[in-house]
Design a protein around this motif. Structure first.
Motif, mmCIF file in Angstrom:
data_model
loop_
_atom_site.group_PDB
_atom_site.id
_atom_site.type_symbol
_atom_site.label_atom_id
_atom_site.label_comp_id
_atom_site.label_asym_id
_atom_site.label_seq_id
_atom_site.Cartn_x
_atom_site.Cartn_y
_atom_site.Cartn_z
ATOM 1 N N PRO A 1 0.830 -1.203 0.000
ATOM 2 C CA PRO A 1 0.000 0.000 0.000
ATOM 3 C C PRO A 1 0.868 1.258 0.000
ATOM 4 C CG PRO A 1 -0.484 -1.400 1.919
ATOM 5 C CD PRO A 1 0.617 -2.029 1.145
ATOM 6 N N ASN A 2 0.378 2.266 -0.647
ATOM 7 C CA ASN A 2 1.089 3.536 -0.717
ATOM 8 C C ASN A 2 0.181 4.629 -0.170
ATOM 9 O OD1 ASN A 2 2.984 5.481 -1.409
ATOM 10 N ND2 ASN A 2 2.174 5.713 -3.473
ATOM 11 N N TRP A 3 0.541 5.182 0.979
ATOM 12 C CA TRP A 3 -0.275 6.208 1.614
ATOM 13 C C TRP A 3 0.036 7.554 0.991
ATOM 14 C CZ3 TRP A 3 0.424 10.631 4.677
ATOM 15 C CH2 TRP A 3 -0.726 11.077 5.326
ATOM 16 N N ILE A 4 -0.999 8.297 0.635
ATOM 17 C CA ILE A 4 -0.842 9.629 0.060
ATOM 18 C C ILE A 4 -1.631 10.606 0.917
ATOM 19 C CG2 ILE A 4 -1.285 11.082 -1.943
ATOM 20 C CD1 ILE A 4 -1.089 8.514 -3.651
ATOM 21 N N ARG A 5 -0.947 11.660 1.370
ATOM 22 C CA ARG A 5 -1.627 12.674 2.190
ATOM 23 C C ARG A 5 -2.495 13.552 1.294
ATOM 24 N NH1 ARG A 5 0.366 14.438 6.970
ATOM 25 N NH2 ARG A 5 2.459 13.922 6.294
ATOM 26 N N ASN A 6 -3.776 13.600 1.565
ATOM 27 C CA ASN A 6 -4.681 14.506 0.871
ATOM 28 C C ASN A 6 -4.905 15.726 1.739
ATOM 29 O OD1 ASN A 6 -5.193 12.879 -1.449
ATOM 30 N ND2 ASN A 6 -6.478 11.564 -0.181
ATOM 31 N N GLU A 7 -5.590 16.703 1.189
ATOM 32 C CA GLU A 7 -5.891 17.901 1.962
ATOM 33 C C GLU A 7 -6.865 17.536 3.072
ATOM 34 O OE1 GLU A 7 -8.164 22.151 1.439
ATOM 35 O OE2 GLU A 7 -7.142 21.302 -0.297
ATOM 36 N N GLY A 8 -6.564 17.940 4.274
ATOM 37 C CA GLY A 8 -7.445 17.673 5.404
ATOM 38 C C GLY A 8 -8.116 18.949 5.864
ATOM 39 N N THR A 9 -9.295 18.809 6.414
ATOM 40 C CA THR A 9 -10.004 19.954 6.965
ATOM 41 C C THR A 9 -10.548 19.576 8.336
ATOM 42 O OG1 THR A 9 -12.099 19.315 5.933
ATOM 43 C CG2 THR A 9 -10.687 20.821 4.689
ATOM 44 N N LEU A 10 -10.669 20.564 9.171
ATOM 45 C CA LEU A 10 -11.205 20.370 10.514
ATOM 46 C C LEU A 10 -12.048 21.596 10.833
ATOM 47 C CD1 LEU A 10 -11.264 18.911 13.294
ATOM 48 C CD2 LEU A 10 -9.211 20.212 13.869
ATOM 49 N N GLN A 11 -13.274 21.356 11.234
ATOM 50 C CA GLN A 11 -14.152 22.467 11.577
ATOM 51 C C GLN A 11 -14.779 22.236 12.942
ATOM 52 O OE1 GLN A 11 -18.012 23.242 9.528
ATOM 53 N NE2 GLN A 11 -17.043 25.193 9.018
ATOM 54 N N LEU A 12 -14.566 23.187 13.819
ATOM 55 C CA LEU A 12 -15.238 23.212 15.117
ATOM 56 C C LEU A 12 -16.651 23.711 14.857
ATOM 57 C CD1 LEU A 12 -14.801 23.089 18.254
ATOM 58 C CD2 LEU A 12 -14.314 25.529 18.118
#
Length: 100
Positions: A1-12
């Motif tokens: 497997p090859n992990w690729i970081r995608n754009e992450g978002t976090l909303q309070l």
């Protein structure tokens, strides 16, 4: 497997709506396309997680650990999701592992 970081978002969403900076960590399962919405439970370390284990199911665990040294504190980045999942957490967050 090859992990690729995608754009992450976090909303309070409570007590106010606010977008928060975040960076996804590897070696864990991906967030579902629809995202995750859950109450957050804050713990300072794995001992406190164990003490609150009956409150964790279905929640997001936030590790608000005190920085000692990088090598001691990074364990929450490496093992945090695994430990939280043992008690039914739907996700885990780790505050910045820095001395500031």
């Amino acid at each position: 497997p090859n992990w690729i970081r995608n754009e992450g978002t976090l909303q309070l969403i409570e007590p106010k709506i606010e977008d928060m900076p975040m960076l996804a960590l590897g070696n864990s399962i991906p967030t579902p396309d629809e995202g995750i919405e859950a109450e957050v439970i804050v713990v300072s370390d794995f001992d406190e997680l164990e003490e609150k284990k009956d409150l964790v199911n279905g929640k997001i665990v936030l590790y608000n650990c005190i920085f000692t040294t990088y090598s001691e504190t990074v364990v929450y980045r490496v093992q945090g999701a695994i430990e939280a999942a043992k008690y039914g957490a739907v996700a885990s967050l780790v505050r910045s592992i820095t001395p500031f």
